[in-house]
Write a protein that holds these residues in place. Sequence first.
Motif, PDB file in Angstrom:
ATOM      1  N   ASP A   1       0.859  -1.184   0.000  1.00 25.66           N
ATOM      2  CA  ASP A   1       0.000   0.000   0.000  1.00 25.66           C
ATOM      3  C   ASP A   1       0.891   1.229   0.000  1.00 25.66           C
ATOM      4  O   ASP A   1       1.206   1.792   1.046  1.00 25.66           O
ATOM      5  CB  ASP A   1      -0.919  -0.013   1.226  1.00 25.66           C
ATOM      6  CG  ASP A   1      -2.012   1.053   1.146  1.00 25.66           C
ATOM      7  OD1 ASP A   1      -1.864   1.999   0.334  1.00 25.66           O
ATOM      8  OD2 ASP A   1      -2.988   0.955   1.896  1.00 25.66           O
ATOM      9  N   LEU A   2       1.327   1.632  -1.188  1.00 18.81           N
ATOM     10  CA  LEU A   2       2.248   2.759  -1.292  1.00 18.81           C
ATOM     11  C   LEU A   2       1.594   4.049  -0.825  1.00 18.81           C
ATOM     12  O   LEU A   2       2.245   4.898  -0.218  1.00 18.81           O
ATOM     13  CB  LEU A   2       2.735   2.904  -2.731  1.00 18.81           C
ATOM     14  CG  LEU A   2       3.751   4.024  -2.997  1.00 18.81           C
ATOM     15  CD1 LEU A   2       5.000   3.840  -2.135  1.00 18.81           C
ATOM     16  CD2 LEU A   2       4.124   4.053  -4.477  1.00 18.81           C
ATOM     17  N   ALA A   3       0.303   4.206  -1.080  1.00 22.74           N
ATOM     18  CA  ALA A   3      -0.391   5.425  -0.652  1.00 22.74           C
ATOM     19  C   ALA A   3      -0.339   5.573   0.863  1.00 22.74           C
ATOM     20  O   ALA A   3      -0.077   6.660   1.393  1.00 22.74           O
ATOM     21  CB  ALA A   3      -1.832   5.405  -1.145  1.00 22.74           C
ATOM     22  N   ALA A   4      -0.573   4.475   1.587  1.00 16.81           N
ATOM     23  CA  ALA A   4      -0.521   4.535   3.052  1.00 16.81           C
ATOM     24  C   ALA A   4       0.899   4.780   3.530  1.00 16.81           C
ATOM     25  O   ALA A   4       1.138   5.574   4.436  1.00 16.81           O
ATOM     26  CB  ALA A   4      -1.065   3.232   3.645  1.00 16.81           C
ATOM     27  N   ALA A   5       1.867   4.098   2.911  1.00 16.16           N
ATOM     28  CA  ALA A   5       3.260   4.260   3.319  1.00 16.16           C
ATOM     29  C   ALA A   5       3.777   5.653   3.030  1.00 16.16           C
ATOM     30  O   ALA A   5       4.751   6.092   3.640  1.00 16.16           O
ATOM     31  CB  ALA A   5       4.125   3.225   2.606  1.00 16.16           C
ATOM     32  N   SER A   6       3.127   6.377   2.111  1.00 15.72           N
ATOM     33  CA  SER A   6       3.579   7.708   1.726  1.00 15.72           C
ATOM     34  C   SER A   6       2.953   8.812   2.564  1.00 15.72           C
ATOM     35  O   SER A   6       3.284   9.984   2.379  1.00 15.72           O
ATOM     36  CB  SER A   6       3.261   7.963   0.247  1.00 15.72           C
ATOM     37  OG  SER A   6       3.964   7.055  -0.576  1.00 15.72           O
ATOM     38  N   ARG A   7       2.055   8.462   3.481  1.00 17.64           N
ATOM     39  CA  ARG A   7       1.451   9.481   4.337  1.00 17.64           C
ATOM     40  C   ARG A   7       2.419   9.915   5.411  1.00 17.64           C
ATOM     41  O   ARG A   7       3.177   9.115   5.955  1.00 17.64           O
ATOM     42  CB  ARG A   7       0.173   8.945   4.985  1.00 17.64           C
ATOM     43  CG  ARG A   7      -0.987   8.755   4.027  1.00 17.64           C
ATOM     44  CD  ARG A   7      -2.299   8.649   4.800  1.00 17.64           C
ATOM     45  NE  ARG A   7      -2.283   7.509   5.708  1.00 17.64           N
ATOM     46  CZ  ARG A   7      -2.784   6.314   5.404  1.00 17.64           C
ATOM     47  NH1 ARG A   7      -3.313   6.102   4.207  1.00 17.64           N
ATOM     48  NH2 ARG A   7      -2.756   5.336   6.279  1.00 17.64           N
ATOM     49  N   ASP A   8       2.390  11.206   5.744  1.00 15.42           N
ATOM     50  CA  ASP A   8       3.210  11.713   6.845  1.00 15.42           C
ATOM     51  C   ASP A   8       2.882  10.945   8.116  1.00 15.42           C
ATOM     52  O   ASP A   8       1.719  10.681   8.437  1.00 15.42           O
ATOM     53  CB  ASP A   8       2.933  13.197   7.091  1.00 15.42           C
ATOM     54  CG  ASP A   8       3.742  14.098   6.174  1.00 15.42           C
ATOM     55  OD1 ASP A   8       4.533  13.553   5.387  1.00 15.42           O
ATOM     56  OD2 ASP A   8       3.584  15.325   6.255  1.00 15.42           O
ATOM     57  N   GLY A   9       3.904  10.560   8.853  1.00 12.46           N
ATOM     58  CA  GLY A   9       3.717   9.906  10.130  1.00 12.46           C
ATOM     59  C   GLY A   9       3.569   8.412  10.052  1.00 12.46           C
ATOM     60  O   GLY A   9       3.558   7.739  11.079  1.00 12.46           O
ATOM     61  N   PHE A  10       3.448   7.857   8.844  1.00 14.41           N
ATOM     62  CA  PHE A  10       3.366   6.404   8.688  1.00 14.41           C
ATOM     63  C   PHE A  10       4.771   5.848   8.872  1.00 14.41           C
ATOM     64  O   PHE A  10       5.646   6.059   8.052  1.00 14.41           O
ATOM     65  CB  PHE A  10       2.835   6.033   7.305  1.00 14.41           C
ATOM     66  CG  PHE A  10       2.642   4.544   7.113  1.00 14.41           C
ATOM     67  CD1 PHE A  10       1.430   3.943   7.395  1.00 14.41           C
ATOM     68  CD2 PHE A  10       3.688   3.753   6.658  1.00 14.41           C
ATOM     69  CE1 PHE A  10       1.242   2.571   7.211  1.00 14.41           C
ATOM     70  CE2 PHE A  10       3.518   2.387   6.473  1.00 14.41           C
ATOM     71  CZ  PHE A  10       2.297   1.801   6.752  1.00 14.41           C
ATOM     72  N   SER A  11       5.006   5.154   9.988  1.00 10.76           N
ATOM     73  CA  SER A  11       6.364   4.720  10.286  1.00 10.76           C
ATOM     74  C   SER A  11       6.320   3.583  11.280  1.00 10.76           C
ATOM     75  O   SER A  11       5.298   3.290  11.890  1.00 10.76           O
ATOM     76  CB  SER A  11       7.173   5.895  10.859  1.00 10.76           C
ATOM     77  OG  SER A  11       8.502   5.519  11.094  1.00 10.76           O
ATOM     78  N   THR A  12       7.454   2.941  11.431  1.00  9.93           N
ATOM     79  CA  THR A  12       7.584   1.910  12.443  1.00  9.93           C
ATOM     80  C   THR A  12       8.065   2.554  13.732  1.00  9.93           C
ATOM     81  O   THR A  12       8.573   3.663  13.750  1.00  9.93           O
ATOM     82  CB  THR A  12       8.602   0.847  12.015  1.00  9.93           C
ATOM     83  OG1 THR A  12       9.881   1.474  11.913  1.00  9.93           O
ATOM     84  CG2 THR A  12       8.225   0.242  10.675  1.00  9.93           C
TER      85      THR A  12
ATOM     86  N   ALA B   1       9.147   9.785  10.590  1.00 13.98           N
ATOM     87  CA  ALA B   1       8.973  10.692   9.466  1.00 13.98           C
ATOM     88  C   ALA B   1       8.113  10.061   8.388  1.00 13.98           C
ATOM     89  O   ALA B   1       7.170  10.661   7.908  1.00 13.98           O
ATOM     90  CB  ALA B   1      10.343  11.087   8.901  1.00 13.98           C
ATOM     91  N   GLY B   2       8.438   8.857   7.989  1.00 14.76           N
ATOM     92  CA  GLY B   2       7.687   8.190   6.943  1.00 14.76           C
ATOM     93  C   GLY B   2       8.053   8.698   5.570  1.00 14.76           C
ATOM     94  O   GLY B   2       8.710   9.731   5.404  1.00 14.76           O
ATOM     95  N   LEU B   3       7.619   7.950   4.549  1.00 10.26           N
ATOM     96  CA  LEU B   3       7.924   8.325   3.180  1.00 10.26           C
ATOM     97  C   LEU B   3       7.265   9.647   2.803  1.00 10.26           C
ATOM     98  O   LEU B   3       7.791  10.394   1.971  1.00 10.26           O
ATOM     99  CB  LEU B   3       7.468   7.223   2.224  1.00 10.26           C
ATOM    100  CG  LEU B   3       8.166   5.866   2.374  1.00 10.26           C
ATOM    101  CD1 LEU B   3       7.635   4.895   1.322  1.00 10.26           C
ATOM    102  CD2 LEU B   3       9.670   6.007   2.261  1.00 10.26           C
ATOM    103  N   GLY B   4       6.110   9.942   3.395  1.00 14.55           N
ATOM    104  CA  GLY B   4       5.433  11.196   3.092  1.00 14.55           C
ATOM    105  C   GLY B   4       6.275  12.398   3.469  1.00 14.55           C
ATOM    106  O   GLY B   4       6.346  13.380   2.719  1.00 14.55           O
ATOM    107  N   THR B   5       6.901  12.341   4.613  1.00 22.02           N
ATOM    108  CA  THR B   5       7.772  13.438   5.031  1.00 22.02           C
ATOM    109  C   THR B   5       9.001  13.514   4.134  1.00 22.02           C
ATOM    110  O   THR B   5       9.453  14.601   3.775  1.00 22.02           O
ATOM    111  CB  THR B   5       8.187  13.262   6.497  1.00 22.02           C
ATOM    112  OG1 THR B   5       7.018  13.334   7.318  1.00 22.02           O
ATOM    113  CG2 THR B   5       9.166  14.345   6.918  1.00 22.02           C
ATOM    114  N   CYS B   6       9.542  12.361   3.754  1.00 21.28           N
ATOM    115  CA  CYS B   6      10.676  12.357   2.825  1.00 21.28           C
ATOM    116  C   CYS B   6      10.291  13.058   1.529  1.00 21.28           C
ATOM    117  O   CYS B   6      11.053  13.871   0.990  1.00 21.28           O
ATOM    118  CB  CYS B   6      11.127  10.931   2.534  1.00 21.28           C
ATOM    119  SG  CYS B   6      11.818  10.039   3.939  1.00 21.28           S
ATOM    120  N   ARG B   7       9.088  12.772   1.029  1.00 15.71           N
ATOM    121  CA  ARG B   7       8.611  13.400  -0.202  1.00 15.71           C
ATOM    122  C   ARG B   7       8.485  14.913  -0.021  1.00 15.71           C
ATOM    123  O   ARG B   7       8.779  15.685  -0.934  1.00 15.71           O
ATOM    124  CB  ARG B   7       7.265  12.794  -0.595  1.00 15.71           C
ATOM    125  CG  ARG B   7       6.699  13.338  -1.894  1.00 15.71           C
ATOM    126  CD  ARG B   7       5.320  12.731  -2.172  1.00 15.71           C
ATOM    127  NE  ARG B   7       5.382  11.288  -2.307  1.00 15.71           N
ATOM    128  CZ  ARG B   7       5.695  10.649  -3.423  1.00 15.71           C
ATOM    129  NH1 ARG B   7       6.007  11.323  -4.512  1.00 15.71           N
ATOM    130  NH2 ARG B   7       5.710   9.331  -3.455  1.00 15.71           N
TER     131      ARG B   7
END
Length: 358
Positions: free
Chosen positions: A93-104, A110-116
Amino acid sequence: MTRVWDVPVHDSTRVRDVRVAAEAAAETTGLGRDRGAVAVLVATELATNLLKHGGGGRILLETVHTDLAPPGTAGRGPALQIAAIDHGQGIADLAAASRDGFSTTSSLGAGLGTCRRIADHFEVHTVPGRGTVALARVHATRRDRPGHGSPGTSAPVRAGGVNVPLAAAEHSGDAWACVRHHDLVTLLLADGLGHGPSAAKASGAAVAELRRLAHLPPAELLGALHPALHDTRGAAVAVARLDLVNLRLDFAGIGNIGARLRSGDTWTPLLSHPGIVGAHRPARLPRSSLPWTHDSLLVLHSDGLPSRWVPPPLAHLTTWDPAVTAAVIMRDSSSAARPARDDTTVAVLAPTPQDHRT
């Protein structure tokens, strides 16, 4: 000389190694304190993401110059490129993984969303069962961008690449560069004989000459490279020059640099002449001249990549960042059963999609 940080990430202890490498790479690139901190955050989060989604992989960090805007426009200067590459199961689920705050819980949150959001360029390519490539670039000065995490550019073509030193050495014997001179764009890939610092000196000399002589046609540039590389080990070098007005691609090469041009659904190999730039200069060179179209794609690669690599799926290929395309080609052509015996570099030239232009 080309400095690359190649950090394997197969357990949580290597995340610290990525952070340390990112700090050193940011300093080498000249990012400064604030932008360097951004690069470290992105690299660390991507390393953590490798463990979460990819079952481990590698982080590549390298200073790159990728701006091909017309003369007289503001250049972007050097950037730190951060590539995370894995052979895992892909991100379901790339959309979920790309949301800010989605992290382990083990990441920075940070999550991928913050990286973006904080990188100047960020792109993720993932395929179920084949793996993921996440690529970020961070410049010394923050720049506003249009949506989708892609930087706007007035350049009609983009260039990108990945460089993997043999055995995670400090310096790669390969080097690539792409330079624009008025309406001419020249992509060069050099593979210094052997590997290590001496090979890097040879390939670095070739890149330096390109920056000085980017106005020359490929065959003439190769001729000028011979005296420039005479006091080095020598190198295999391929040069491709795109005329943006006449839409013609001219190519010439010496040595075993692989080259393929895609047009439509067809891939055409571009042939080089045997020899060593700086040592053995052939009396004449085979030269190729082919049309460049809206869906053309040029791939140059050193002999660390198998000559019979299989092109990625054609769908949306020219919309990917060229460095992502290069990373996918490199990843899908390597395996534990076929270990690399030399530095491996893939460089790509591709049209800029209309929705990426400013």
